[in-house]
Write an enzyme that holds these catalytic residues in place. Sequence first.
Site, PDB file in Angstrom:
ATOM      1  N   SER A   1       7.151  -2.891  -1.123  1.00  0.00           N
ATOM      2  CA  SER A   1       7.107  -1.573  -1.174  1.00  0.00           C
ATOM      3  C   SER A   1       8.379  -0.626  -1.621  1.00  0.00           C
ATOM      4  O   SER A   1       9.211  -1.131  -1.552  1.00  0.00           O
ATOM      5  CB  SER A   1       6.443  -0.877   0.201  1.00  0.00           C
ATOM      6  OG  SER A   1       5.445  -1.385   0.530  1.00  0.00           O
TER       7      SER A   1
HETATM    8  N1  SAM Z   1       5.158  -4.716   3.602  1.00  0.00           N
HETATM    9  C1  SAM Z   1       5.235  -5.615   2.360  1.00  0.00           C
HETATM   10  C2  SAM Z   1       6.696  -5.743   2.021  1.00  0.00           C
HETATM   11  O1  SAM Z   1       7.636  -5.358   2.884  1.00  0.00           O
HETATM   12  O2  SAM Z   1       6.886  -6.378   1.160  1.00  0.00           O
HETATM   13  C3  SAM Z   1       4.699  -4.998   1.216  1.00  0.00           C
HETATM   14  C4  SAM Z   1       3.163  -5.121   1.527  1.00  0.00           C
HETATM   15  S1  SAM Z   1       2.101  -5.074   0.062  1.00  0.00           S
HETATM   16  C5  SAM Z   1       2.198  -3.249  -0.340  1.00  0.00           C
HETATM   17  C6  SAM Z   1       0.525  -5.421   0.776  1.00  0.00           C
HETATM   18  C7  SAM Z   1       0.330  -6.827   1.686  1.00  0.00           C
HETATM   19  O3  SAM Z   1      -0.991  -6.551   2.219  1.00  0.00           O
HETATM   20  C8  SAM Z   1       0.083  -7.739   0.528  1.00  0.00           C
HETATM   21  O4  SAM Z   1       0.949  -9.139   0.429  1.00  0.00           O
HETATM   22  C9  SAM Z   1      -1.662  -8.316   0.858  1.00  0.00           C
HETATM   23  O5  SAM Z   1      -1.844  -9.473   0.307  1.00  0.00           O
HETATM   24  C10 SAM Z   1      -1.394  -7.791   2.078  1.00  0.00           C
HETATM   25  N2  SAM Z   1      -2.864  -7.620   2.674  1.00  0.00           N
HETATM   26  C11 SAM Z   1      -4.089  -7.072   2.238  1.00  0.00           C
HETATM   27  N3  SAM Z   1      -4.975  -6.915   2.838  1.00  0.00           N
HETATM   28  C12 SAM Z   1      -4.594  -7.755   4.039  1.00  0.00           C
HETATM   29  C13 SAM Z   1      -5.228  -8.204   5.413  1.00  0.00           C
HETATM   30  N4  SAM Z   1      -6.387  -7.821   5.714  1.00  0.00           N
HETATM   31  N5  SAM Z   1      -4.508  -8.781   6.136  1.00  0.00           N
HETATM   32  C14 SAM Z   1      -3.050  -9.031   6.040  1.00  0.00           C
HETATM   33  N6  SAM Z   1      -2.404  -8.635   4.907  1.00  0.00           N
HETATM   34  C15 SAM Z   1      -3.193  -7.875   3.977  1.00  0.00           C
END
Ligand code: SAM
EC number: 2.1.1.77
Length: 220
Positions: free
Chosen positions: A67
């Site tokens: 992010s």
């Molecule tokens: N917090 C992260 C960082 O600091 O790098 C950025 C997150 S990225 C914008 C969104 C993440 O949510 C992705 O890695 C994706 O695989 C994960 N994601 C999507 N749906 C999800 C779910 N149902 N449960 C857990 N993770 C999920």
Amino acid sequence: MLKLEDTYRHKGQRNALVKLLEKKGIKDANVLQAINTLPRHFFFDTALDSHAYEDKAFPIGEGQTISQPYTVAFQSELLEVKPGDKVLEIGTGSGYQAAILYLLGAEVHSIEYQKKLFDKTKKFLSKLGISVHFYFGDGSQGIPTQAPFDKIIVTAGAPIVPTSLLKQLKVGGILVIPVGDRKTQKMMKLIKKTEKKIIQEEHDNFAFVPLLGEEGWKSR
Ligand code: SAM
């Protein structure tokens, strides 16, 4: 290859980033200090290292992103983390947000839906000496076995506020979640006043990758 060297140049760039975040309205001194402490370039592959202190989201593989620093700061500020808070993060991704929560003194539980990212980040954060409880699976339903949580932060865009997450929040707890369509989401802060009374604040628009799963989007 990961570069684990934090030079004066990196520190200077981090300082400038923190000043920019302050200018953009981030006030929480603890959040700003955590961002100033944590080398964001550690979370980047070498090829993108020079972009680590731009206020931008970047690809981390598997079609996912780390992010934007402003987004991390904004969500962290809304979450009002106190030392010792049990915090659930949904969407571990690169682990950067989880590491910021750890530096804020939280007991961090972070869940990721993509196995490759889960494996990579789990290994990497322990190498950095950052202690986080990692889970692999669908975080749209929270982690019932670890509930209740003081705070919950969702770092992927949800179509609705998952009922499971509100259930797993302590009374007095805070849920921060971007809610909207696949392109744009409004940042929501929900405060659980009593088991039945939830106060809801709406903030600015953001653009996250989709929250998949049972209480998220059914496909990418
Ligand atoms: N917090 C992260 C960082 O600091 O790098 C950025 C997150 S990225 C914008 C969104 C993440 O949510 C992705 O890695 C994706 O695989 C994960 N994601 C999507 N749906 C999800 C779910 N149902 N449960 C857990 N993770 C999920």
